[in-house]
Motif scaffolding. Structure first.
Motif, short mmCIF file in Angstrom:
data_model
loop_
_atom_site.label_atom_id
_atom_site.label_comp_id
_atom_site.label_asym_id
_atom_site.label_seq_id
_atom_site.Cartn_x
_atom_site.Cartn_y
_atom_site.Cartn_z
N GLU A 189 0.87 -1.17 0.00
CA GLU A 189 0.00 0.00 0.00
C GLU A 189 0.91 1.23 0.00
OE1 GLU A 189 -2.05 2.98 0.17
OE2 GLU A 189 -1.55 2.73 2.28
N PRO A 190 0.99 1.93 -1.15
CA PRO A 190 2.00 2.99 -1.30
C PRO A 190 1.94 4.10 -0.25
CG PRO A 190 0.98 2.48 -3.41
CD PRO A 190 0.20 1.74 -2.37
N THR A 191 0.76 4.54 0.13
CA THR A 191 0.66 5.64 1.09
C THR A 191 1.20 5.22 2.45
OG1 THR A 191 -1.24 6.57 -0.08
CG2 THR A 191 -0.91 7.28 2.20
N GLU A 233 5.04 4.84 2.24
CA GLU A 233 5.70 6.15 2.21
C GLU A 233 5.65 6.84 3.57
OE1 GLU A 233 5.37 10.33 -0.19
OE2 GLU A 233 5.11 8.47 -1.31
N ASN A 234 4.52 6.73 4.26
CA ASN A 234 4.41 7.33 5.59
C ASN A 234 5.40 6.70 6.57
OD1 ASN A 234 2.40 9.10 4.80
ND2 ASN A 234 0.73 7.83 5.56
#
Length: 130
Positions: A19-21, A24-25
């Motif tokens: 899950e990219p978000t 990244e978080n």
């Protein structure tokens, strides 16, 4: 206590999350704390990267697009990457907990989780896991 309150030695952290978000978080948060972070979205990429990057900690999702997080962890260990592991999952069942425990996973974080909780775990990881 804030995750930033007690600085820890820099760690090398490999984040395996599709899950990219979220990935990244996690990466941004840990980098802000001074850790070196690499992010991949599947197990095959994690396995390929583990030898060159030699992480101190693997933060991995239970469910990846190409294999389970446990399959990726097992393959990495067969290749000599014996880093600590933190499982992140939305599947809090007994079977997942048992599989994590059998593999010596440091901790399980259930989604959604506070990034400060992950930061506290990173501080506890020894730098040399060979």
């Amino acid at each position: 206590m804030d995750a930033f309150a007690a600085p820890s030695p820099p760690r090398k952290v490999l984040v395996v999350e599709d899950e990219p978000t979220l990935a990244e978080n996690i990466g941004t948060y840990l980098e802000a704390m001074g850790h070196e972070v690499r992010i991949v979205g599947d197990g095959s990429s994690a396995i390929a990267l583990c030898g060159d990057f030699a992480p101190d900690l693997l933060v991995f999702d239970y469910s990846l697009p190409d294999m389970s997080g446990f399959e990726a962890l097992d393959a990495m260990r067969r290749r000599g990457c014996h880093c600590a592991g933190v499982l992140i999952t939305a599947h809090p069942g007994d079977r997942v907990r048992y599989a994590a425990n059998a593999r010596g996973v440091l901790h399980i974080l259930y989604k959604p989780f506070a990034l400060a909780d992950l930061a506290r775990l990173v501080r506890c990881v020894p730098a040399d896991r060979s």
